[in-house]
Design a protein around this motif. Structure first.
Motif, PDB file in Angstrom:
ATOM      1  N   ASN A  57      18.798 127.398 -45.584  1.00 17.96           N
ATOM      2  CA  ASN A  57      18.210 126.263 -45.933  1.00 17.96           C
ATOM      3  C   ASN A  57      19.007 125.030 -45.314  1.00 17.96           C
ATOM      4  OD1 ASN A  57      16.319 127.841 -46.834  1.00 17.96           O
ATOM      5  ND2 ASN A  57      17.059 127.834 -48.885  1.00 17.96           N
ATOM      6  N   ALA A  58      20.253 125.190 -45.149  1.00 21.66           N
ATOM      7  CA  ALA A  58      20.859 123.894 -44.832  1.00 21.66           C
ATOM      8  C   ALA A  58      21.246 123.831 -43.036  1.00 21.66           C
ATOM      9  CB  ALA A  58      22.263 124.105 -45.284  1.00 21.66           C
ATOM     10  N   MET A  59      20.157 124.222 -42.213  1.00 20.00           N
ATOM     11  CA  MET A  59      20.493 124.511 -40.877  1.00 20.00           C
ATOM     12  C   MET A  59      20.297 123.035 -40.444  1.00 20.00           C
ATOM     13  SD  MET A  59      18.517 126.848 -38.063  1.00 20.00           S
ATOM     14  CE  MET A  59      18.930 128.327 -39.070  1.00 20.00           C
ATOM     15  N   LYS A  60      19.419 122.325 -40.779  1.00 15.51           N
ATOM     16  CA  LYS A  60      19.351 120.830 -40.200  1.00 15.51           C
ATOM     17  C   LYS A  60      20.546 120.121 -40.130  1.00 15.51           C
ATOM     18  CE  LYS A  60      16.784 116.722 -40.811  1.00 15.51           C
ATOM     19  NZ  LYS A  60      15.535 115.943 -41.463  1.00 15.51           N
ATOM     20  N   SER A  61      21.198 120.106 -41.282  1.00 13.88           N
ATOM     21  CA  SER A  61      22.619 119.503 -41.529  1.00 13.88           C
ATOM     22  C   SER A  61      23.626 120.285 -40.836  1.00 13.88           C
ATOM     23  CB  SER A  61      23.018 118.979 -42.936  1.00 13.88           C
ATOM     24  OG  SER A  61      23.129 120.597 -43.604  1.00 13.88           O
ATOM     25  N   TRP A  62      23.670 121.609 -40.765  1.00 13.04           N
ATOM     26  CA  TRP A  62      24.609 122.381 -39.997  1.00 13.04           C
ATOM     27  C   TRP A  62      24.559 121.966 -38.448  1.00 13.04           C
ATOM     28  CZ3 TRP A  62      23.836 126.585 -36.851  1.00 13.04           C
ATOM     29  CH2 TRP A  62      24.894 127.491 -36.791  1.00 13.04           C
ATOM     30  N   PHE A  63      23.283 122.209 -38.030  1.00 13.54           N
ATOM     31  CA  PHE A  63      23.344 121.901 -36.469  1.00 13.54           C
ATOM     32  C   PHE A  63      23.667 120.374 -36.199  1.00 13.54           C
ATOM     33  CE2 PHE A  63      21.401 121.046 -32.375  1.00 13.54           C
ATOM     34  CZ  PHE A  63      21.758 122.157 -31.690  1.00 13.54           C
ATOM     35  N   ASN A  64      23.080 119.427 -36.861  1.00 12.94           N
ATOM     36  CA  ASN A  64      23.222 117.835 -36.765  1.00 12.94           C
ATOM     37  C   ASN A  64      24.913 117.651 -36.756  1.00 12.94           C
ATOM     38  OD1 ASN A  64      20.783 117.339 -36.271  1.00 12.94           O
ATOM     39  ND2 ASN A  64      20.619 116.386 -38.337  1.00 12.94           N
ATOM     40  N   LYS A  65      25.550 118.393 -37.513  1.00  9.45           N
ATOM     41  CA  LYS A  65      27.092 118.092 -37.648  1.00  9.45           C
ATOM     42  C   LYS A  65      27.703 118.706 -36.417  1.00  9.45           C
ATOM     43  CE  LYS A  65      30.495 119.075 -41.011  1.00  9.45           C
ATOM     44  NZ  LYS A  65      30.941 119.778 -42.236  1.00  9.45           N
ATOM     45  N   ILE A  66      27.225 119.814 -35.744  1.00  7.89           N
ATOM     46  CA  ILE A  66      27.575 120.129 -34.789  1.00  7.89           C
ATOM     47  C   ILE A  66      27.279 119.347 -33.344  1.00  7.89           C
ATOM     48  CG2 ILE A  66      27.423 122.099 -32.911  1.00  7.89           C
ATOM     49  CD1 ILE A  66      26.914 124.228 -35.104  1.00  7.89           C
ATOM     50  N   LEU A  67      26.049 118.896 -33.397  1.00 11.09           N
ATOM     51  CA  LEU A  67      25.765 118.351 -32.471  1.00 11.09           C
ATOM     52  C   LEU A  67      26.312 116.518 -32.508  1.00 11.09           C
ATOM     53  CD1 LEU A  67      23.632 117.449 -30.256  1.00 11.09           C
ATOM     54  CD2 LEU A  67      22.035 116.483 -31.912  1.00 11.09           C
ATOM     55  N   VAL A  68      26.677 116.104 -33.484  1.00 10.86           N
ATOM     56  CA  VAL A  68      27.362 114.714 -33.745  1.00 10.86           C
ATOM     57  C   VAL A  68      28.787 114.950 -33.206  1.00 10.86           C
ATOM     58  CG1 VAL A  68      28.356 112.993 -35.375  1.00 10.86           C
ATOM     59  CG2 VAL A  68      26.159 114.014 -35.260  1.00 10.86           C
ATOM     60  N   ARG A  69      29.503 115.911 -33.613  1.00 12.18           N
ATOM     61  CA  ARG A  69      30.829 116.562 -33.427  1.00 12.18           C
ATOM     62  C   ARG A  69      31.138 116.453 -31.770  1.00 12.18           C
ATOM     63  NH1 ARG A  69      33.397 119.798 -38.372  1.00 12.18           N
ATOM     64  NH2 ARG A  69      33.263 118.047 -39.775  1.00 12.18           N
ATOM     65  N   THR A  70      29.985 117.458 -31.231  1.00 12.88           N
ATOM     66  CA  THR A  70      29.908 117.535 -29.566  1.00 12.88           C
ATOM     67  C   THR A  70      29.811 116.347 -29.229  1.00 12.88           C
ATOM     68  OG1 THR A  70      29.158 119.801 -30.055  1.00 12.88           O
ATOM     69  CG2 THR A  70      28.867 118.902 -27.804  1.00 12.88           C
ATOM     70  N   ALA A  71      29.106 115.428 -29.410  1.00  9.41           N
ATOM     71  CA  ALA A  71      28.617 114.199 -28.830  1.00  9.41           C
ATOM     72  C   ALA A  71      30.103 113.357 -28.900  1.00  9.41           C
ATOM     73  CB  ALA A  71      27.596 113.327 -29.468  1.00  9.41           C
ATOM     74  N   ILE A  72      30.815 113.293 -29.929  1.00  8.37           N
ATOM     75  CA  ILE A  72      31.939 112.434 -30.249  1.00  8.37           C
ATOM     76  C   ILE A  72      33.070 113.350 -29.152  1.00  8.37           C
ATOM     77  CG2 ILE A  72      33.894 111.749 -31.722  1.00  8.37           C
ATOM     78  CD1 ILE A  72      31.695 111.442 -33.915  1.00  8.37           C
ATOM     79  N   ASP A  73      33.130 114.413 -29.079  1.00  6.10           N
ATOM     80  CA  ASP A  73      34.132 115.156 -28.309  1.00  6.10           C
ATOM     81  C   ASP A  73      33.841 114.730 -26.903  1.00  6.10           C
ATOM     82  OD1 ASP A  73      35.448 116.096 -30.643  1.00  6.10           O
ATOM     83  OD2 ASP A  73      34.497 118.173 -30.347  1.00  6.10           O
ATOM     84  N   PHE A  74      32.557 114.710 -26.467  1.00  5.07           N
ATOM     85  CA  PHE A  74      32.086 114.174 -25.189  1.00  5.07           C
ATOM     86  C   PHE A  74      32.762 112.886 -24.858  1.00  5.07           C
ATOM     87  CE2 PHE A  74      29.452 112.251 -22.330  1.00  5.07           C
ATOM     88  CZ  PHE A  74      29.214 113.261 -21.088  1.00  5.07           C
ATOM     89  N   LEU A  75      32.334 111.940 -25.694  1.00  2.00           N
ATOM     90  CA  LEU A  75      32.672 110.364 -25.375  1.00  2.00           C
ATOM     91  C   LEU A  75      34.409 110.606 -25.309  1.00  2.00           C
ATOM     92  CD1 LEU A  75      30.371 108.512 -27.900  1.00  2.00           C
ATOM     93  CD2 LEU A  75      30.225 108.810 -25.410  1.00  2.00           C
ATOM     94  N   LYS A  76      35.035 111.119 -26.244  1.00  2.00           N
ATOM     95  CA  LYS A  76      36.488 111.085 -25.889  1.00  2.00           C
ATOM     96  C   LYS A  76      37.004 111.617 -24.688  1.00  2.00           C
ATOM     97  CE  LYS A  76      37.496 111.329 -30.979  1.00  2.00           C
ATOM     98  NZ  LYS A  76      38.191 112.333 -32.186  1.00  2.00           N
ATOM     99  N   LYS A  77      36.321 112.660 -24.077  1.00  2.16           N
ATOM    100  CA  LYS A  77      36.658 113.252 -23.172  1.00  2.16           C
ATOM    101  C   LYS A  77      36.340 112.413 -21.841  1.00  2.16           C
ATOM    102  CE  LYS A  77      35.176 117.462 -22.664  1.00  2.16           C
ATOM    103  NZ  LYS A  77      34.094 118.661 -22.427  1.00  2.16           N
ATOM    104  N   GLU A  78      35.293 111.551 -21.802  1.00  2.00           N
ATOM    105  CA  GLU A  78      34.765 110.792 -21.054  1.00  2.00           C
ATOM    106  C   GLU A  78      35.453 109.444 -20.816  1.00  2.00           C
ATOM    107  OE1 GLU A  78      32.036 110.553 -18.689  1.00  2.00           O
ATOM    108  OE2 GLU A  78      32.254 112.685 -18.903  1.00  2.00           O
ATOM    109  N   ARG A  79      36.331 109.020 -21.974  1.00  2.00           N
ATOM    110  CA  ARG A  79      37.215 107.820 -21.908  1.00  2.00           C
ATOM    111  C   ARG A  79      38.500 108.160 -20.982  1.00  2.00           C
ATOM    112  NH1 ARG A  79      37.266 106.064 -28.047  1.00  2.00           N
ATOM    113  NH2 ARG A  79      35.497 104.941 -28.200  1.00  2.00           N
TER     114      ARG A  79
END
Length: 160
Positions: A57-79
């Motif tokens: 039932n917590a799939m939305k928050s679980w997946f959003n957490k993965i998505l946000v962390r992946t985006a932040i990791d991507f930005l750090k790598k891009e820098r």
């Protein structure tokens, strides 16, 4: 719940919310192709770690957490990769400029640290509830409220 059932639920969720997930990724990376890459990588990470989802039932928050962390990791790598040669700079200078309707808002949002930006984007751009955002960020609700207040205060100061 069986792994296959959880995977099927994840696929259904991602299919149903694909535009919302893309928009969330785009709010971070500000590039269409990169946003697609972030969403795709997030789906791969989620499928690989679907066993860690304790409450379907917590799939939305679980997946959003993965998505946000992946985006932040991507930005750090891009820098780290931002080194440009003269040809790239010349190519970029010939392109059309982006036009933003709320340029002050976007610039101020970009000045925020990730912890404040994440909270503001999820709350006001993605319209998530306080409890959901606390789950995504892994913070307590009171910590979330404090960071939201501080982030909004920073934005008010810079927008006035």
């Amino acid at each position: 719940m069986k792994k296959q059932t959880v995977e099927a639920s994840l696929v259904a969720y991602v299919t149903d919310k694909e535009k919302d997930l893309y928009r969330l990724a785009y709010n971070y990376v500000k590039n269409q192709e990169d946003a697609f890459d972030v969403v795709q990588e997030s789906i791969q990470k989620a499928l690989a770690s679907v066993d860690s989802l304790r409450n379907p039932n917590a799939m939305k928050s679980w997946f959003n957490k993965i998505l946000v962390r992946t985006a932040i990791d991507f930005l750090k790598k891009e820098r780290k990769i931002k080194a440009m040669d003269c040809q790239t700079i010349e190519f970029l200078s010939k392109g059309k400029k982006d036009i933003y309707h709320d340029i002050d808002l976007h610039e101020t949002l970009e000045e925020l640290s990730y912890q404040y930006k994440t909270i503001i984007v999820l709350r006001f751009f993605e319209d998530l509830k306080i409890k959901e955002i606390a789950e995504v960020t892994g913070d307590k609700v009171n910590t979330f409220k404090t960071r939201l207040r501080r982030g909004l205060m920073f934005m008010r100061i810079h927008l006035t």
